[in-house]
Design a protein around this motif. Sequence first.
Motif, mmCIF file in Angstrom:
data_model
loop_
_atom_site.group_PDB
_atom_site.id
_atom_site.type_symbol
_atom_site.label_atom_id
_atom_site.label_comp_id
_atom_site.label_asym_id
_atom_site.label_seq_id
_atom_site.Cartn_x
_atom_site.Cartn_y
_atom_site.Cartn_z
ATOM 1 N N GLY A 67 8.424 2.360 3.218
ATOM 2 C CA GLY A 67 7.565 2.131 2.077
ATOM 3 C C GLY A 67 6.171 1.691 2.471
ATOM 4 N N TYR A 68 5.257 1.823 1.522
ATOM 5 C CA TYR A 68 3.851 1.468 1.742
ATOM 6 C C TYR A 68 3.659 -0.025 1.506
ATOM 7 C CZ TYR A 68 -1.223 1.440 1.248
ATOM 8 O OH TYR A 68 -2.559 1.173 1.398
ATOM 9 N N LYS A 69 3.002 -0.719 2.445
ATOM 10 C CA LYS A 69 2.882 -2.171 2.396
ATOM 11 C C LYS A 69 1.489 -2.660 1.998
ATOM 12 C CE LYS A 69 7.088 -2.425 4.070
ATOM 13 N NZ LYS A 69 8.227 -2.781 3.202
ATOM 14 N N GLY A 70 0.564 -1.761 1.752
ATOM 15 C CA GLY A 70 -0.788 -2.179 1.422
ATOM 16 C C GLY A 70 -0.870 -2.875 0.065
ATOM 17 N N VAL A 71 -1.919 -3.679 -0.110
ATOM 18 C CA VAL A 71 -2.119 -4.395 -1.364
ATOM 19 C C VAL A 71 -3.503 -4.063 -1.919
ATOM 20 C CG1 VAL A 71 -0.517 -6.286 -0.955
ATOM 21 C CG2 VAL A 71 -2.832 -6.431 -0.050
ATOM 22 N N PRO A 72 -3.599 -3.807 -3.228
ATOM 23 C CA PRO A 72 -4.874 -3.382 -3.816
ATOM 24 C C PRO A 72 -5.835 -4.532 -4.066
ATOM 25 C CG PRO A 72 -3.133 -3.344 -5.465
ATOM 26 C CD PRO A 72 -2.477 -3.699 -4.171
ATOM 27 N N TYR A 73 -7.121 -4.191 -4.058
ATOM 28 C CA TYR A 73 -8.168 -5.130 -4.433
ATOM 29 C C TYR A 73 -8.422 -5.105 -5.939
ATOM 30 C CZ TYR A 73 -9.379 -5.158 0.557
ATOM 31 O OH TYR A 73 -9.361 -5.276 1.930
ATOM 32 N N ALA B 80 -1.737 0.158 -11.286
ATOM 33 C CA ALA B 80 -0.452 0.372 -11.953
ATOM 34 C C ALA B 80 0.540 1.100 -11.063
ATOM 35 C CB ALA B 80 -0.662 1.163 -13.239
ATOM 36 N N ILE B 81 0.085 1.622 -9.917
ATOM 37 C CA ILE B 81 0.972 2.417 -9.067
ATOM 38 C C ILE B 81 1.280 1.748 -7.734
ATOM 39 C CG2 ILE B 81 0.239 4.590 -10.124
ATOM 40 C CD1 ILE B 81 -1.463 5.110 -7.615
ATOM 41 N N ILE B 82 0.491 0.754 -7.355
ATOM 42 C CA ILE B 82 0.727 0.030 -6.108
ATOM 43 C C ILE B 82 0.864 -1.451 -6.451
ATOM 44 C CG2 ILE B 82 -0.191 -0.572 -3.836
ATOM 45 C CD1 ILE B 82 -1.629 2.104 -3.832
ATOM 46 N N PRO B 83 2.022 -2.050 -6.165
ATOM 47 C CA PRO B 83 2.259 -3.433 -6.570
ATOM 48 C C PRO B 83 1.450 -4.430 -5.758
ATOM 49 C CG PRO B 83 4.086 -2.617 -5.251
ATOM 50 C CD PRO B 83 3.186 -1.448 -5.493
ATOM 51 N N GLY B 84 1.316 -5.645 -6.332
ATOM 52 C CA GLY B 84 0.660 -6.746 -5.637
ATOM 53 C C GLY B 84 -0.840 -6.740 -5.844
ATOM 54 N N ARG B 85 -1.478 -7.771 -5.379
ATOM 55 C CA ARG B 85 -2.941 -7.892 -5.397
ATOM 56 C C ARG B 85 -3.364 -8.725 -4.204
ATOM 57 N NH1 ARG B 85 -6.154 -7.692 -9.944
ATOM 58 N NH2 ARG B 85 -7.872 -8.128 -8.509
ATOM 59 N N PHE B 86 -4.406 -8.278 -3.523
ATOM 60 C CA PHE B 86 -4.994 -9.102 -2.476
ATOM 61 C C PHE B 86 -5.676 -10.294 -3.156
ATOM 62 C CE2 PHE B 86 -8.312 -10.269 0.585
ATOM 63 C CZ PHE B 86 -7.519 -10.446 1.705
ATOM 64 N N PRO B 87 -5.551 -11.497 -2.592
ATOM 65 C CA PRO B 87 -6.019 -12.704 -3.290
ATOM 66 C C PRO B 87 -7.538 -12.887 -3.278
ATOM 67 C CG PRO B 87 -5.122 -13.301 -1.150
ATOM 68 C CD PRO B 87 -4.842 -11.834 -1.331
#
Length: 469
Positions: A215-221, A225-232
Motif C-alpha cells: 500500500g501507499y504510505k504517503g500523506v497529503p498536505y 478524499a482518496i489518500i488518508p491522513g494529513r501531514f501536520p
Amino acid sequence: MRIFNHMNMHLYIKAIPVILLLAFSSPVVHASGVNGPKPDISLTLIPPSPVTDQITLDVRAGIWNHASAKKTISVSFYLDKEEKSSLLHQQNITLAAKANGLVKFPWSTKNMAGDHKIILVTHSGKKILRKERPMQVLASTIRSTKRIDGAWFGFYHWSEAEGKYWNAELKKATDAQWGEMMEDQSKLDMNIIVIQDVIRNPDAYAGKHHIETEGYKGVPYYPSAIIPGRFPLTAKDPLEAVLASADKNHMNVFVGVGSYAWFDFTKGSLEWHKKLADELWAKYGHHDSFYGWYVSEEQDGGLGDEQARKDIVDFFKEFKAYVNKIAPDKPVMLATNSHNLRGAEDTYRKLLPNLDILCPFAFHRMLPTDLTGEQAANKLQELCNEAGSHLWMDMEIFDFAEGNALVPRSIQGVISDLHRFPNFEKILCYQYPGLLNSPDASIKPGGANTVKLYLDYKQYLDSIKNAKD
C-alpha cells in the motif's frame, strides 16, 4: 520534492508553420467521486507573459461543450482588440455532447515588442464567451528575459537535513501566510509557481518500494478524499491558499502531481497519478491560476537504464493523453537534471512529443567528465525544437551548508546563471519558501539571509527593467 545531495553522493539518478490542433475527449469520471469544475473556455499561453521577441508563443484554447447534444463552436483569437484587422486565428469546431476540445496555434513574437493582450472569443448560437491574457513582449537579442520568471514552491522539504533552516517555520505557516508568500513572490515579477508535490512520501524510490503489495504510505498536505491522513501543517489547505492568492495576483500555478516514488514511472505510478490528477482538478480546477500539471518524480538527465527509459516514455504518452481529457489546454511539465545526456537522445525524441515543457536543473555544476552547462543546454534546446516542446530552466538559488542544509546562494551566482544561459524562454528557481523572503513578511523561513537575497534580486530586477535599450 527535490533531491539535491544525491547528485553529489552518487551522480543523481537526477519558423514554424501555422498549426491547428483539435483534440476531442469524452466525459471524465473523477476518482474522488466529486464532479469536477465545468469551465466553458480556457486560454493558456506558453510561456506566459513576459517573453522576449525571440520566441514563438504557443497559444491554446480549451473549449467545453456541457450540453447533452453535439455543438458547433466558432473560436477566434485577436491581438489587442476584437476586430477583423487584429484577428490571429479562427476556426469552427464541432464537439460531441459532454466533450471538450483544444484549439492550438503558434504566434511569433518577432517585431512585436510592447504590451499586448491575446483575446479569445467563442460563438455558439447566441452565446458569446470571452477570455483574455496579457502578453508583454520585451525587445531582445536572445530568448531569455534575463530574470527569474517564477519559482518552485514546497510546503515542506523532503529532507530534514536540507530543509534544516526552514521546515519548522513552514510547518507553522497559516493559510494566510501561504497566501502572503504568493503576494511577496509576485512583487519580484515571479508569476509562475511550481508546487513541488501535494503528497509527502520522501523515502520511496523506484525499484526499492513495495507500494503494490503493502500500500501507499504517503500523506497529503491538502484535504484529500482518496489518500488518508494529513501531514501536520498548521494550514488547513495550503494548496487552496496558494491558488486563491495566485488568482488575486494573476499568477500561473503548476500543480504538483506527486509524489508516488522518486524516479518511478511504472504502470503503477501512472495509474496513481491519474487518480490524483482527477481529484486535484475536481477540487481546484476552478481556479484561473491553475496553469498546468507538474509531475513530481524527477529523473536523471540520462533518463535511467533501458527499462526506466521505456517506462518514462510510456508514462508521459498516457498521462498527457489522460489529463488532456480533463483540461485540454493545460501543459505537462517535468524537471530532470542536466547531466548524462549523451546516449539518451533517442529516448528524448520519443519522450518530448508528449511533454509540453522540460525544465532541467544543475547546469552550473556539471561534472568534469560530462558536457559543459552550455553544451547540455544547447543539446536539450535542439531536441525540444525538434519535438515542438518548450525548454525552460530550473535554476538553483541555493548553496549547500553544513550537513547539506540549503542556504541562499549569492546574488552574484544567480546573476551569473541568468546571463550565462541565454536560450531558455523561461527561467524558474528552486525555491521560494526558505530561500527568499520579503523584509515585510510575517514569517521568514530560512532567516535573515533569505531577506538579503530577496532584496539583492529586487535591486537587480529594477536595474534591468529601468535600463535603456
